[in-house]
Design a protein around this motif. Structure first.
Motif, PDB file in Angstrom:
ATOM      1  N   CYS A 179      -4.779   5.775   6.381  1.00 39.91           N
ATOM      2  CA  CYS A 179      -5.660   5.116   7.351  1.00 39.91           C
ATOM      3  C   CYS A 179      -6.272   3.814   6.815  1.00 39.91           C
ATOM      4  O   CYS A 179      -7.082   3.183   7.484  1.00 39.91           O
ATOM      5  CB  CYS A 179      -6.779   6.065   7.782  1.00 39.91           C
ATOM      6  SG  CYS A 179      -6.174   7.536   8.637  1.00 39.91           S
ATOM      7  N   LYS A 180      -5.885   3.413   5.632  1.00 39.37           N
ATOM      8  CA  LYS A 180      -6.556   2.297   4.945  1.00 39.37           C
ATOM      9  C   LYS A 180      -6.487   0.982   5.726  1.00 39.37           C
ATOM     10  O   LYS A 180      -7.404   0.176   5.668  1.00 39.37           O
ATOM     11  CB  LYS A 180      -5.926   2.115   3.554  1.00 39.37           C
ATOM     12  CG  LYS A 180      -6.589   1.089   2.660  1.00 39.37           C
ATOM     13  CD  LYS A 180      -7.767   1.667   1.910  1.00 39.37           C
ATOM     14  CE  LYS A 180      -8.524   0.631   1.120  1.00 39.37           C
ATOM     15  NZ  LYS A 180      -8.209   0.627  -0.290  1.00 39.37           N
TER      16      LYS A 180
ATOM     17  N   GLY B  34       0.835   1.060 -11.249  1.00 30.50           N
ATOM     18  CA  GLY B  34       0.743  -0.272 -10.656  1.00 30.50           C
ATOM     19  C   GLY B  34      -0.605  -0.945 -10.887  1.00 30.50           C
ATOM     20  O   GLY B  34      -0.755  -2.148 -10.656  1.00 30.50           O
ATOM     21  N   ARG B  35      -1.594  -0.181 -11.330  1.00 28.50           N
ATOM     22  CA  ARG B  35      -2.912  -0.771 -11.596  1.00 28.50           C
ATOM     23  C   ARG B  35      -2.836  -1.613 -12.870  1.00 28.50           C
ATOM     24  O   ARG B  35      -2.317  -1.147 -13.898  1.00 28.50           O
ATOM     25  CB  ARG B  35      -3.966   0.329 -11.782  1.00 28.50           C
ATOM     26  CG  ARG B  35      -4.175   1.236 -10.575  1.00 28.50           C
ATOM     27  CD  ARG B  35      -4.960   0.544  -9.499  1.00 28.50           C
ATOM     28  NE  ARG B  35      -5.437   1.498  -8.492  1.00 28.50           N
ATOM     29  CZ  ARG B  35      -5.977   1.128  -7.344  1.00 28.50           C
ATOM     30  NH1 ARG B  35      -6.093  -0.162  -7.039  1.00 28.50           N
ATOM     31  NH2 ARG B  35      -6.399   2.027  -6.474  1.00 28.50           N
ATOM     32  N   PRO B  36      -3.376  -2.849 -12.841  1.00 29.24           N
ATOM     33  CA  PRO B  36      -3.221  -3.726 -14.011  1.00 29.24           C
ATOM     34  C   PRO B  36      -3.791  -3.159 -15.312  1.00 29.24           C
ATOM     35  O   PRO B  36      -3.240  -3.385 -16.383  1.00 29.24           O
ATOM     36  CB  PRO B  36      -3.963  -5.020 -13.606  1.00 29.24           C
ATOM     37  CG  PRO B  36      -4.656  -4.722 -12.318  1.00 29.24           C
ATOM     38  CD  PRO B  36      -4.074  -3.482 -11.736  1.00 29.24           C
ATOM     39  N   GLN B  37      -4.886  -2.395 -15.223  1.00 27.52           N
ATOM     40  CA  GLN B  37      -5.516  -1.877 -16.447  1.00 27.52           C
ATOM     41  C   GLN B  37      -4.821  -0.616 -16.971  1.00 27.52           C
ATOM     42  O   GLN B  37      -5.110  -0.142 -18.059  1.00 27.52           O
ATOM     43  CB  GLN B  37      -7.006  -1.581 -16.200  1.00 27.52           C
ATOM     44  CG  GLN B  37      -7.317  -0.264 -15.480  1.00 27.52           C
ATOM     45  CD  GLN B  37      -7.011  -0.235 -13.990  1.00 27.52           C
ATOM     46  OE1 GLN B  37      -6.465  -1.170 -13.437  1.00 27.52           O
ATOM     47  NE2 GLN B  37      -7.359   0.851 -13.335  1.00 27.52           N
ATOM     48  N   SER B  38      -3.865  -0.063 -16.188  1.00 29.37           N
ATOM     49  CA  SER B  38      -3.285   1.235 -16.530  1.00 29.37           C
ATOM     50  C   SER B  38      -1.994   1.081 -17.317  1.00 29.37           C
ATOM     51  O   SER B  38      -0.897   1.100 -16.765  1.00 29.37           O
ATOM     52  CB  SER B  38      -3.040   2.043 -15.248  1.00 29.37           C
ATOM     53  OG  SER B  38      -2.588   3.333 -15.574  1.00 29.37           O
TER      54      SER B  38
ATOM     55  N   ARG C  59       0.833  -1.203   0.000  1.00 26.98           N
ATOM     56  CA  ARG C  59       0.000   0.000   0.000  1.00 26.98           C
ATOM     57  C   ARG C  59       0.875   1.262   0.000  1.00 26.98           C
ATOM     58  O   ARG C  59       0.536   2.257  -0.623  1.00 26.98           O
ATOM     59  CB  ARG C  59      -0.949   0.014   1.193  1.00 26.98           C
ATOM     60  CG  ARG C  59      -1.865   1.170   1.130  1.00 26.98           C
ATOM     61  CD  ARG C  59      -3.264   1.023   1.601  1.00 26.98           C
ATOM     62  NE  ARG C  59      -3.715  -0.215   2.148  1.00 26.98           N
ATOM     63  CZ  ARG C  59      -4.480  -1.090   1.501  1.00 26.98           C
ATOM     64  NH1 ARG C  59      -4.840  -0.867   0.262  1.00 26.98           N
ATOM     65  NH2 ARG C  59      -4.895  -2.182   2.100  1.00 26.98           N
ATOM     66  N   PHE C  60       1.992   1.185   0.703  1.00 27.27           N
ATOM     67  CA  PHE C  60       2.896   2.340   0.695  1.00 27.27           C
ATOM     68  C   PHE C  60       3.455   2.559  -0.709  1.00 27.27           C
ATOM     69  O   PHE C  60       3.549   3.699  -1.187  1.00 27.27           O
ATOM     70  CB  PHE C  60       4.034   2.156   1.706  1.00 27.27           C
ATOM     71  CG  PHE C  60       4.968   3.337   1.728  1.00 27.27           C
ATOM     72  CD1 PHE C  60       4.547   4.560   2.238  1.00 27.27           C
ATOM     73  CD2 PHE C  60       6.243   3.238   1.195  1.00 27.27           C
ATOM     74  CE1 PHE C  60       5.390   5.671   2.223  1.00 27.27           C
ATOM     75  CE2 PHE C  60       7.089   4.341   1.184  1.00 27.27           C
ATOM     76  CZ  PHE C  60       6.661   5.550   1.698  1.00 27.27           C
ATOM     77  N   GLU C  61       3.810   1.475  -1.391  1.00 28.64           N
ATOM     78  CA  GLU C  61       4.315   1.597  -2.769  1.00 28.64           C
ATOM     79  C   GLU C  61       3.244   2.210  -3.680  1.00 28.64           C
ATOM     80  O   GLU C  61       3.541   3.056  -4.532  1.00 28.64           O
ATOM     81  CB  GLU C  61       4.759   0.224  -3.296  1.00 28.64           C
ATOM     82  CG  GLU C  61       6.053  -0.258  -2.647  1.00 28.64           C
ATOM     83  CD  GLU C  61       6.259  -1.762  -2.793  1.00 28.64           C
ATOM     84  OE1 GLU C  61       5.593  -2.390  -3.652  1.00 28.64           O
ATOM     85  OE2 GLU C  61       7.099  -2.307  -2.044  1.00 28.64           O
TER      86      GLU C  61
END
Length: 196
Positions: A59-60, A139-143, A24-26
């Motif tokens: 805060c996730k 990092g999003r697969p669709q991006s 999540r930090f990445e």
């Protein structure tokens, strides 16, 4: 007194690093870089962009109880929809944390962070940038590079509309509940893009 963006950004970065899982930090670092890039592209303040990006998910990974407790401090009611899925409150909680712990008072940064999960009608330009950056960081697969290049050819409103629609379709395919105002936003920005 001038706001020291570098010092505050570093504190927010460290807090985020310590309170979320490494992946999540990445993601947060990539979102921050994407926010800065979009801010440069659309003539917005890239320091603000980077700061909101690095802290948007701080805060996730909190517990349900903690998210509700912190989010309540923003003075807005917590809806039934949010209570059913408290992880949706992580943006509101992060905005409270940014204000209380780090002294960030810029209303656009706080609005952007608070609303990055669902977006909202009439959101400020920094809010549009953060919503888009969160959904299309590399990092999003669709991006893909090509997808982001095509988006960058659009106005900020048209880019937001395209990403709202793609996100809505993704959520529907996954069978998740859809934020009550998402369809209204898509309709609104659809009208806006017709006039842009």
């Amino acid at each position: 007194m001038d706001f020291d963006y570098e010092a505050i950004t570093e504190k927010v970065r460290e807090y985020t690093r310590e309170h979320v899982k490494p992946s999540r930090f990445e993601h947060s670092e990539r979102v921050a870089q994407m926010c800065a890039l979009l801010c440069r592209h659309y003539g917005l303040d890239e320091k603000k962009g980077y700061l909101m990006g690095i802290g948007h998910d701080m805060c996730k990974d909190m517990s349900r109880e903690k998210l509700i407790e912190i989010a309540k401090k923003d003075g807005q009611p917590i809806t039934e929809f949010e209570l059913k899925t408290p992880s949706l409150l992580h943006g509101r909680a992060a905005a409270v944390k940014m204000k209380e712990k780090f002294g960030i008072t810029d209303k656009d940064i706080l609005e952007a962070v608070s609303n990055h999960v669902s977006c909202k009608l009439g959101i400020c330009d920094l809010g549009k940038v953060l919503f888009v950056a969160d959904k299309v960081e590399p990092g999003r697969p669709q991006s893909t590079d090509e997808y982001r290049e095509e988006l960058m050819k659009l106005s900020l409103e048209k880019m937001l509309h395209a990403v709202l629609v793609a996100n809505y379709e993704f959520i529907k395919r996954k069978g998740y509940d859809i934020y009550p105002d998402t369809e209204k936003m898509i309709e609104y920005y659809s009208g806006e893009t017709d006039n842009a």
